[in-house]
Write a protein that holds these residues in place. Structure first.
Motif, PDB file in Angstrom:
ATOM      1  N   GLN A 160       4.212   5.563  -5.384  1.00  0.00           N
ATOM      2  CA  GLN A 160       4.189   5.581  -6.858  1.00  0.00           C
ATOM      3  C   GLN A 160       3.229   6.646  -7.368  1.00  0.00           C
ATOM      4  OE1 GLN A 160       3.365   1.594  -8.162  1.00  0.00           O
ATOM      5  NE2 GLN A 160       5.534   1.091  -8.367  1.00  0.00           N
ATOM      6  N   ALA A 161       2.101   6.753  -6.676  1.00  0.00           N
ATOM      7  CA  ALA A 161       1.130   7.779  -7.075  1.00  0.00           C
ATOM      8  C   ALA A 161       1.728   9.168  -6.909  1.00  0.00           C
ATOM      9  CB  ALA A 161      -0.128   7.637  -6.237  1.00  0.00           C
TER      10      ALA A 161
ATOM     11  N   PRO B  15      -2.931  10.592 -11.210  1.00  0.00           N
ATOM     12  CA  PRO B  15      -1.772  11.370 -10.759  1.00  0.00           C
ATOM     13  C   PRO B  15      -1.499  12.626 -11.580  1.00  0.00           C
ATOM     14  CG  PRO B  15      -1.179   9.066 -11.106  1.00  0.00           C
ATOM     15  CD  PRO B  15      -2.536   9.260 -11.674  1.00  0.00           C
TER      16      PRO B  15
ATOM     17  N   GLU C 202       0.839  -1.213   0.000  1.00  0.00           N
ATOM     18  CA  GLU C 202       0.000   0.000   0.000  1.00  0.00           C
ATOM     19  C   GLU C 202       0.869   1.256   0.000  1.00  0.00           C
ATOM     20  OE1 GLU C 202      -2.712  -0.042   3.290  1.00  0.00           O
ATOM     21  OE2 GLU C 202      -3.515  -1.974   2.666  1.00  0.00           O
TER      22      GLU C 202
ATOM     23  N   VAL D 153      -5.017   2.804  -5.534  1.00  0.00           N
ATOM     24  CA  VAL D 153      -4.295   2.652  -4.265  1.00  0.00           C
ATOM     25  C   VAL D 153      -5.292   2.143  -3.217  1.00  0.00           C
ATOM     26  CG1 VAL D 153      -2.548   4.410  -4.716  1.00  0.00           C
ATOM     27  CG2 VAL D 153      -4.669   5.064  -3.599  1.00  0.00           C
ATOM     28  N   LYS D 154      -4.731   1.521  -2.184  1.00  0.00           N
ATOM     29  CA  LYS D 154      -5.588   1.007  -1.116  1.00  0.00           C
ATOM     30  C   LYS D 154      -5.994   2.166  -0.218  1.00  0.00           C
ATOM     31  CE  LYS D 154      -5.543  -3.423  -1.946  1.00  0.00           C
ATOM     32  NZ  LYS D 154      -6.764  -4.122  -2.296  1.00  0.00           N
TER      33      LYS D 154
ATOM     34  N   ALA E 239       4.299   9.744  -9.623  1.00  0.00           N
ATOM     35  CA  ALA E 239       3.642  10.031 -10.910  1.00  0.00           C
ATOM     36  C   ALA E 239       3.109  11.459 -10.926  1.00  0.00           C
ATOM     37  CB  ALA E 239       2.512   9.036 -11.150  1.00  0.00           C
ATOM     38  N   THR E 240       2.604  11.915  -9.787  1.00  0.00           N
ATOM     39  CA  THR E 240       2.104  13.297  -9.710  1.00  0.00           C
ATOM     40  C   THR E 240       3.252  14.292  -9.888  1.00  0.00           C
ATOM     41  OG1 THR E 240       0.432  12.519  -8.183  1.00  0.00           O
ATOM     42  CG2 THR E 240       0.748  14.891  -8.290  1.00  0.00           C
TER      43      THR E 240
ATOM     44  N   ILE F  23      -4.354   5.041 -11.618  1.00  0.00           N
ATOM     45  CA  ILE F  23      -3.873   3.908 -10.822  1.00  0.00           C
ATOM     46  C   ILE F  23      -4.808   3.702  -9.631  1.00  0.00           C
ATOM     47  CG2 ILE F  23      -1.434   4.061 -11.435  1.00  0.00           C
ATOM     48  CD1 ILE F  23      -0.943   5.663  -8.951  1.00  0.00           C
TER      49      ILE F  23
ATOM     50  N   GLY G 138       2.343   1.762  -3.331  1.00  0.00           N
ATOM     51  CA  GLY G 138       1.330   2.301  -4.238  1.00  0.00           C
ATOM     52  C   GLY G 138       1.172   3.798  -4.059  1.00  0.00           C
ATOM     53  N   LYS G 139       1.132   4.230  -2.778  1.00  0.00           N
ATOM     54  CA  LYS G 139       0.982   5.661  -2.505  1.00  0.00           C
ATOM     55  C   LYS G 139       2.200   6.444  -2.991  1.00  0.00           C
ATOM     56  CE  LYS G 139      -2.194   5.151   1.270  1.00  0.00           C
ATOM     57  NZ  LYS G 139      -2.305   4.819   2.674  1.00  0.00           N
TER      58      LYS G 139
END
Lengths: 96, 679
Positions: free
Chosen positions: A63-64, B160, A57, B81-82, A67-68, B79, A60-61
């Motif tokens: 990576q987000a 994003p 998790e 995310v959890k 990407a931003t 994407i 994932g955060k």
């Protein structure tokens, strides 16, 4: 003599029974120990899975977020802040 | 003595009896245990096993992760995310009022609302979905399943790049189900499957993870790869925003399409929309206007009148038409031109965008032939883009056209289409006459890395017009950007540009007539790429510009800006083909030597008159200049279109070259430069 022989026979049976009882008790202990181990490992496995999930998790955060930060408009803004300019016509050379 | 012995014997017997009784009792108990065990384990095995499983195991419903949407350059556009959501079990809550007061400031909700939700005997109620990290931390002390308040895991969709390509991507609802845009169109591929996970619990309801764990990756949604390039998209959006704001327009659309296969490299729209905060935006912004909105193309449609004229064989490109000095009567209506024109060639009709010229062409051509050509380009039907809610264009049957309708259609009125449909038709002209299907998705890959879908042209390519006609139209379009054409602002130094302006009146549905104050200003065209690359059709449209209404003034500069970036990004090489437009002509080359001028490098000297090449009519011999002492940048600039045949060794300035200075320059010749830092 006959009494002595019978006493010996009884003591042999007693010894055998004691051994069997001991084996039984040991087996019970062993099974309990194995079962306990399985449950303990299960808890540990669950903990590790939770940790893995948490890390995934988190990844994932991140990576987000990455990407931003890497979105073209943001990069262009940062480049301008750092004093970079777009190449004028002819500044870019394409080598064959 | 005897009595003592008897008593001792009696005691021993009594002890033996007691031992026997105890042994018998133990044996009986053991037999009872064995019998009971046999009964439990064998006779009622299934019943007890099921009961144990019910108590220790539970199936938990789990929705697997939704697939990603990636751009052509690999950037992540959407994407998952959890996240966490908060739910309550009101029947387990003792003091709902107190809890509501505690939760209200954390969740940003009213106390009364929460009180109402937490009251009663309901078994489950959502309190808040998509919690932020701060909210999760603040709620942790209060969340216990026994107390009737707990977190639930959920997937959250993130975009994003925020506004970038917002209308293309669309969005999902809170349960990650596609609602708009590509999220909706490709939902069946993107959505993760719902599976039941078996969990084992102990007496305290703690999870004991001994159950087999399935491979969750298998159930994840698939990854969708778009044809959209993030960088081109960003540049198109920036250029479009500047055009709309600069012209004080209402909105705008810009498209970049690969003419070879219809892949959309950029699809910009202004005003933009951020799918992360869709509820804050006006729902009208969710609509992808390039695909959904029909508009009248105006003068950009005249090109297809020219195609119909040439395809029919009734006209040749050299034919001349009297444009009646700007006024031409058809039935009870008078058709006007912006400027008064006399007799014009067919390509000049496109260059000056003459309504009268186009009207006269179709009058002579006939409605049926004109209509047939338009249908070949796909007008009046869907182009088949992979995006929801594409409407059919509007092209009435030629049998219903009155003479004035025929003329109107010839210059782009009374016919409607989407921006994508028009761009696709131009792509057909740009690629030599083949129709293309616009598309946004190049491939779809599953979690194992297997491609489950890949875009392929369906069936054999369909011809919309012949290659020769496409070439002649291309030449006519190139004249539009000349200094006296309608779009000199679309020119890019060093590159050949072809395109067409459009200024279409909007229909006023209240007045039931064409508005004199509301227009669509557009420009569509392309820049010639280097050999081996396909043309990229760029379309720009500004809705209701106020400052100027003309496509050549409003949309053409945005077209130029987008193409400038595209040229740099796709490594287009400036060509001396367009020397006549912006670059100085090579020395010794005159306008009568077209074939040589097209490939001649800049500033090269003419060969002496007695060379063999000079004997051939229409040819001009050229010599290799001396590059010694120059930098590679300077040399490459001078070589121009010959630069595809350059080999470089070393660094610094040029110390040696092949072929030698003064030798004859031939097409396909190899240049070899040796560089050194010593000079």
């Amino acid at each position: 003599m006959a009494t002595g022989g019978r006493r010996q026979e009884v003591s042999q049976w007693g010894f055998l029974n004691s051994c069997l009882l001991l084996v039984l008790v040991l087996m019970i202990f062993y099974c309990s120990w194995v079962n306990n181990k399985i449950v303990t490992r299960g808890y540990r496995l669950n903990e590790l899975r939770q940790e893995e999930k948490h890390l995934v998790e988190e990844q994932g955060k991140l990576q987000a977020e990455l990407a931003t930060l890497k979105r073209p408009q943001n990069l262009a803004r940062l480049a301008r802040q750092l004093g970079l300019k777009e190449p004028r016509p002819g500044y870019k050379i394409v080598l064959p | 003595m005897k009595r003592k012995k008897r008593e001792s014997k009696k005691e021993r017997r009594s002890l033996q009896n007691r031992i026997r009784w105890v042994a018998g009792l133990v044996v009986f108990c053991l037999i009872a245990v064995v019998v009971r065990a046999w009964f439990v384990q064998v006779v009622r095995h299934d019943y007890y096993l099921a009961r144990q499983q019910r108590q220790r195991r539970a199936n938990v419903l789990m929705t697997c992760e939704r697939g990603k949407i990636l751009a052509a350059d690999g950037g992540q556009l959407a994407i998952t995310v959890k996240g966490k959501a908060l739910f309550a079990e009101p029947r387990k809550i003792d003091d709902g009022k107190r809890l509501a007061k505690i939760l209200a400031p954390i969740l940003g909700q009213k106390v009364a609302t929460l009180e109402h939700r937490l009251s009663g005997k309901r078994g489950f109620v959502w309190l808040k979905r998509s919690l932020s990290q701060e909210q999760i931390e603040a709620l942790k002390p209060w969340c216990r399943k026994e107390a009737g308040l707990a977190f639930s895991e959920e997937n959250r969709r993130i975009y994003p790049n925020r506004e970038l390509a917002g209308q293309i991507l669309g969005f999902t609802n809170i349960d990650c189900v596609g609602q708009e845009g590509l999220e909706r169109y490709y939902d069946k591929y993107l959505k993760g499957r719902q599976i039941y996970l078996e969990r084992e619990y102990d007496a305290r309801r703690q999870v004991v993870d001994n159950s087999e764990y399935p491979e969750l990756d298998y159930y994840k949604g698939k990854t969708v790869y778009l044809t959209i390039d993030r960088h081109l998209q960003a540049w198109a959006e920036t250029a479009l925003a500047e055009a709309v704001i600069g012209s004080r327009g209402r909105s705008g659309v810009a498209l970049v399409m690969n003419a070879a296969d219809g892949a959309l490299l950029a699809m910009a729209q202004y005003p933009r929309f951020n799918p992360n905060s869709k509820r804050k935006n006006n729902p009208a912004l969710w609509r992808n206007r390039s695909v959904v909105d029909l508009l009248e193309p105006g003068s950009t449609f005249k090109v297809f009148t020219l195609v119909a004229a040439l395809e029919s064989g009734v006209f040749k490109i050299d034919d001349r038409i009297d444009c009646e000095k700007g006024k031409y009567r058809v039935g009870r209506r008078t058709i006007h031109d912006t400027h008064e024109h006399g007799i014009l060639r067919l390509d000049e009709i496109i260059k000056y965008s003459s309504n009268i010229g186009c009207s006269k062409i179709v009058e002579r051509l006939g409605a049926e032939r004109f209509y047939t050509t338009l249908k070949k380009f796909g007008f009046g039907s869907r182009c088949g883009i992979d995006y929801p809610n594409e409407p059919s264009g509007r092209l009435r049957s030629w049998r219903k056209w009155r003479p004035v309708d025929l003329c109107n259609v010839a210059f782009g009125q009374g016919v409607s289409m989407t921006s994508v449909q028009l761009t696709a038709a131009y792509a057909a002209l740009a690629n030599g006459g083949y129709r293309v299907t616009p598309h946004l998705v190049s491939k779809i890959v599953n979690s194992a890395g297997w491609t489950v879908y890949e875009y392929n042209r369906q069936g054999l390519p369909v011809r919309a017009c012949s290659r020769e006609v496409a070439r002649q139209v291309d030449a006519a379009l190139a004249k539009v950007v000349e200094a006296d054409g309608t779009a000199p602002r679309a020119r890019i130094p060093g590159f050949r540009v072809a395109g067409k302006t459009g200024t279409a009146q909007k229909f006023d549905f209240k007045k039931k007539s064409y508005s004199h104050s509301k227009y669509w200003a557009s420009f569509v065209g392309y820049v010639d790429p280097p050999a081996g690359q396909s043309r990229k059709v760029v379309y720009v449209m500004v809705d209701e510009p106020k400052k100027s209404i003309y496509g050549g003034m409003v949309a053409a500069p945005a077209f130029r800006d987008i193409n400038r970036r595209l040229i740099s990004y796709l490594n287009y090489v400036p060509s001396s083909d367009v020397a006549g437009l912006d670059m100085p002509l090579p020395a010794g080359v005159n306008s009568g030597c077209d074939s040589v001028a097209k490939t001649a490098p800049e500033k090269v000297k003419a060969a002496p008159a007695n060379t063999a090449a000079d004997d051939r009519p229409g040819q001009l011999a050229l010599v290799v200049p001396d590059f010694t002492g120059q930098t590679i940048r300077e040399a490459l600039a001078r070589i121009g279109s010959y630069r595809n045949h350059v080999k470089i060794s070393g660094s610094g300035r040029i110390i040696a070259q092949k072929p030698a200075p003064g030798s004859q320059l031939k097409p396909g010749i190899d240049f070899v430069f040796t560089l050194s830092n010593e000079i």
